[in-house]
Every structure is written in C-alpha cells, then in structure tokens.
Design an enzyme around this catalytic site. Sequence first.
Site, mmCIF file in Angstrom:
data_model
loop_
_atom_site.group_PDB
_atom_site.id
_atom_site.type_symbol
_atom_site.label_atom_id
_atom_site.label_comp_id
_atom_site.label_asym_id
_atom_site.label_seq_id
_atom_site.Cartn_x
_atom_site.Cartn_y
_atom_site.Cartn_z
ATOM 1 N N SER A 111 0.837 -1.205 0.000
ATOM 2 C CA SER A 111 0.000 0.000 0.000
ATOM 3 C C SER A 111 0.871 1.255 0.000
ATOM 4 O O SER A 111 1.968 1.273 0.560
ATOM 5 C CB SER A 111 -0.869 -0.022 1.261
ATOM 6 O OG SER A 111 -1.426 1.252 1.496
ATOM 7 N N GLN A 132 0.333 -0.509 -4.811
ATOM 8 C CA GLN A 132 -0.997 0.126 -4.810
ATOM 9 C C GLN A 132 -0.817 1.618 -4.593
ATOM 10 O O GLN A 132 -0.245 2.043 -3.584
ATOM 11 C CB GLN A 132 -1.882 -0.482 -3.695
ATOM 12 C CG GLN A 132 -3.236 0.195 -3.545
ATOM 13 C CD GLN A 132 -3.219 1.327 -2.538
ATOM 14 O OE1 GLN A 132 -2.643 1.179 -1.464
ATOM 15 N NE2 GLN A 132 -3.835 2.455 -2.874
ATOM 16 N N TYR A 134 -2.285 5.462 -4.128
ATOM 17 C CA TYR A 134 -3.310 6.474 -3.874
ATOM 18 C C TYR A 134 -2.785 7.731 -4.521
ATOM 19 O O TYR A 134 -1.610 8.098 -4.310
ATOM 20 C CB TYR A 134 -3.453 6.740 -2.374
ATOM 21 C CG TYR A 134 -4.260 5.725 -1.613
ATOM 22 C CD1 TYR A 134 -5.545 5.365 -2.016
ATOM 23 C CD2 TYR A 134 -3.766 5.153 -0.448
ATOM 24 C CE1 TYR A 134 -6.292 4.456 -1.290
ATOM 25 C CE2 TYR A 134 -4.511 4.246 0.285
ATOM 26 C CZ TYR A 134 -5.779 3.905 -0.142
ATOM 27 O OH TYR A 134 -6.520 3.016 0.576
ATOM 28 N N THR A 160 -5.920 2.740 -6.759
ATOM 29 C CA THR A 160 -7.169 2.704 -5.965
ATOM 30 C C THR A 160 -7.923 4.012 -6.163
ATOM 31 O O THR A 160 -7.361 5.090 -5.984
ATOM 32 C CB THR A 160 -6.856 2.482 -4.470
ATOM 33 O OG1 THR A 160 -6.192 1.230 -4.331
ATOM 34 C CG2 THR A 160 -8.123 2.460 -3.638
ATOM 35 N N LYS A 257 -8.462 -0.373 -9.089
ATOM 36 C CA LYS A 257 -9.109 -1.025 -7.941
ATOM 37 C C LYS A 257 -10.200 -0.117 -7.384
ATOM 38 O O LYS A 257 -9.936 1.050 -7.069
ATOM 39 C CB LYS A 257 -8.065 -1.296 -6.849
ATOM 40 C CG LYS A 257 -8.621 -1.872 -5.550
ATOM 41 C CD LYS A 257 -7.478 -2.262 -4.629
ATOM 42 C CE LYS A 257 -7.967 -2.908 -3.346
ATOM 43 N NZ LYS A 257 -8.323 -1.951 -2.307
ATOM 44 N N HIS A 281 -13.684 -1.639 -1.377
ATOM 45 C CA HIS A 281 -12.731 -1.394 -0.288
ATOM 46 C C HIS A 281 -13.131 -2.194 0.965
ATOM 47 O O HIS A 281 -12.992 -1.733 2.097
ATOM 48 C CB HIS A 281 -12.675 0.099 0.039
ATOM 49 C CG HIS A 281 -11.299 0.605 0.386
ATOM 50 N ND1 HIS A 281 -10.503 1.246 -0.518
ATOM 51 C CD2 HIS A 281 -10.593 0.568 1.542
ATOM 52 C CE1 HIS A 281 -9.361 1.595 0.072
ATOM 53 N NE2 HIS A 281 -9.395 1.178 1.332
ATOM 54 N N ILE A 315 -13.766 -12.485 0.648
ATOM 55 C CA ILE A 315 -13.218 -13.840 0.421
ATOM 56 C C ILE A 315 -12.770 -14.417 1.770
ATOM 57 O O ILE A 315 -11.835 -13.907 2.399
ATOM 58 C CB ILE A 315 -11.981 -13.797 -0.528
ATOM 59 C CG1 ILE A 315 -12.262 -13.014 -1.796
ATOM 60 C CG2 ILE A 315 -11.461 -15.213 -0.802
ATOM 61 C CD1 ILE A 315 -13.086 -13.684 -2.828
ATOM 62 N N GLY A 335 -8.145 -9.340 1.589
ATOM 63 C CA GLY A 335 -7.942 -8.250 2.550
ATOM 64 C C GLY A 335 -7.924 -8.837 3.952
ATOM 65 O O GLY A 335 -6.894 -9.301 4.435
ATOM 66 N N ARG A 336 -9.106 -8.879 4.571
ATOM 67 C CA ARG A 336 -9.141 -9.319 5.972
ATOM 68 C C ARG A 336 -8.694 -10.759 6.157
ATOM 69 O O ARG A 336 -8.148 -11.109 7.200
ATOM 70 C CB ARG A 336 -10.547 -9.101 6.551
ATOM 71 C CG ARG A 336 -10.902 -7.610 6.665
ATOM 72 C CD ARG A 336 -12.262 -7.418 7.254
ATOM 73 N NE ARG A 336 -12.674 -6.011 7.250
ATOM 74 C CZ ARG A 336 -13.203 -5.386 6.202
ATOM 75 N NH1 ARG A 336 -13.366 -6.031 5.053
ATOM 76 N NH2 ARG A 336 -13.571 -4.124 6.297
#
Length: 385
Positions: A111, A132, A134, A160, A257, A281, A315, A335-336
Amino acid sequence: MRDLQSCINIDDLARLAAKKVPTPVYDYVEGGADDEVTLHRNCTGFQRYQIIPRALQDVSRIDTRTRIMGCDASQPFYISATGFSGMMCPKDAELAGARAASRFGVPYTASTFSNRSLEQISASSQGDKFFQVYVLDDEQLASDLNLRSQAAGFKAMVLTIDTIVGGNRERDARSGLSIPPTLTLKSTLQFMMRPKWLLQYLKSEGANMGNFPKMPKVSLGDSHAFVEAMSKLFKKDLTWEDARRMNEQWNGPFAIKGIMSAADAVKAKEIGASAVILSNHGGRQLDGTPAPIELVQEVREAVGPDMEIIVDGGIRRGTDVFKALALGANACSLGRAYVRGLSAGGEEGVTRALTLLKSEFERCMILAGCSSIEQIGPEHIRKAL
Ligand SMILES: Cc1cc2nc3c(=O)[nH]c(=O)nc-3n(C[C@H](O)[C@H](O)[C@H](O)COP(=O)(O)O)c2cc1C
C-alpha cells in the site's frame, strides 16, 4: 505456534487476532462504513451462488497455477493492499505478509500507506509484488512515489480510486483510534491489555509512515478531522484522464481497484488498463453498494474475455474463490483473510491463512470435478433460486 494450528478456518484466525491485538486495532481491521451493510453483503453475496459439481472427472492431479497481472501465482488469489500493517504486526509490519506470500508463491501488494518503505518491502523477499497507489494532491510526492516503486522492482501498479475521502467508520470513532496509535490514557489502558503487542510496538518502528516520514498524525476517532486530513492528502479532481496518463507512464500491468460497475470497467479497458479489481474497499468506504461477487458476470460480459477481472471483498473460503472464477473472474485478492492471519501471528499467521485457503480451494476443485483453473467455468455455477 500451537494456537495458530488450532485455527481451522479464517474466522478462527479472527477470533485469535482479537486476543492478540488491542481492541481498537481489531475494530479498525474488522469494521466497515456506516451500518456495515456492504461489509456483510460482501460475504453473504457468495451465498447467492451455488456450485454445480460435475461428476466422474479425473481429478487425480490438481493444478492450481495461474498468472495474475503478468506474474506466476501458485493459487488464483493474492494479497491485497492493506495500509498501516505495523498496527497489526508491530514487529514486521508489511514485511511479514510479503515474506509469507513469496514463500507461498503468490503476489503481495504494498500500500501507499505502508508502515515500511517500498524499498524495505521490495528487499524483504524474492516474490513478485504490486504497488498500490493512492493519488496524492502533492504532485512531487506522487511522482517520487511512482519512480521509487519502479526502481524498487514492483511488477504491476494498482490504482485505488474509491478513497477520495475517508469512509465513515463508526467503530473507529467510538474507539478513538488514531494513526499512528497515540498513547492517551484510554488507549494506554486498552493497549496494556495486550502487553506483548505493546512491547513490540514500543520497541519497533511501529506504525511510522514508511513512505512519508513527515505525514501528520490522523485521528480516526474524530471523523470530521479525519475526513479533513484525508481530503487534504488525496487528489480530489482525479479523472479518467489521470488514470490514462498514469497507465502510460507505468508501462506495465496496470489495474484499477474500486470498480463497481460494468460501465466503469469498460472505461478502464478504454484507457488501456489491463485489469479491473471489483472492490468496494471491503465495505470500508461507501455503504450500500453491491458485493463485488454480484458484479462479476455483467462485468465479464461488458469487457469481453481478455481483460483481467479480480474479485476483492468478502473472500473467506476456498469455495468463494471457486465461485468467483466460475462466474468469470481470473483471480481474487485477500484483505481481511490475510490481515486476520497477520494480527493473529505475523508471518506464520499469514502463512496459516494462505494455507487454509489453498487447502479449501483445492478440495473444492476436486469435489467440483475440475483439475485445472481453465476448467472452472459457467457450468459450475448457478444463481440460488
Ligand atoms: C485494515 C485494512 C487496511 C486497508 N488498507 C488499504 C490500502 O491502504 N489501500 C487499498 O487500496 N485498500 C486498502 N484496504 C482494502 C483492501 O485492499 C481490500 O480491498 C479489502 O480489504 C477487501 O475486502 P475483504 O477485507 O473483505 O477481503 C484495506 C483493508 C483493510 C481491512
């Protein structure tokens, strides 16, 4: 670690994570925007589809290898960008996930808001990595970051686009969390409940901003101040023209994304992006959107067979990955599912999360009668009646 081995699915890892990190950090990871409707739908959306197994196929050998954004992957999933990993794992932060992904043979996404620098993340393992981005209002800072990511050998860029302002995450407002965490009386008490975490946090670089040493502290607890701080940071007049320019400058695999409609997926294709990442997100930004899994079929129809589609959000099981592929996606990002492993046990925890998903996905392939990724298709899925 024995407690990691006792976790037999991704939800178990979340329960272990809750015992390892302070409650505000756990809530920061698990929480979503507003009423968290989208957060939950991202997971329940998978239940709208049923897997149709095909009988009597030769599944004595299973090949799960594929390619994701130009890189070889041992499984059709990889690690999505998650900022501030030093809060979940103060000792190694992003390096834990990058190393685990490399050993496992799947790409890792760093990130913009990582706590270790892009150079540190790149040097931490041999594995393929994506950057990634921003888009920041400060053009010099933004351009430096892009040059650095190219020099550091990142293989693909992920732009993103869904974070022009911060989402309204009420769990953070209640817990009073700030980034990096500040030791106030309230937070110190909460942090002292997790002494091992606190010790590591105090000893390590903790949650320093790896790529912007001078970034101001952001109070997530004061939602007004948070939105204001984010607004100052991000380029708010970002357009498709900027995306086109960034893609041209990057000159390699380029994903957008945060795409949540077939129309925008077509736009992404028009500006030359090689992939779209269907994502809200993880339900952390705009509450009330559909789940990414619900969009796959229509996006595939709109962009045609060649554009890469990645499903990101909700997922938690190998069967989720299988459903996404059967609906027309090329891969999924985690992600999580990954952050839970990171919080529960650092590098070993991430390896545990990846291993659980691999074993579930492979079992699902066998039971559904598929021996390679290419064989997974529309005949293996239908909408629940
Ligand atoms: C703790 C946390 C931090 C995140 N940080 C970023 C980030 O820095 N950049 C980004 O593009 N997405 C970020 N995301 C979103 C993830 O990349 C991904 O889109 C989302 O987590 C997918 O949903 P899932 O958690 O249900 O798998 C973050 C998500 C979480 C949970």
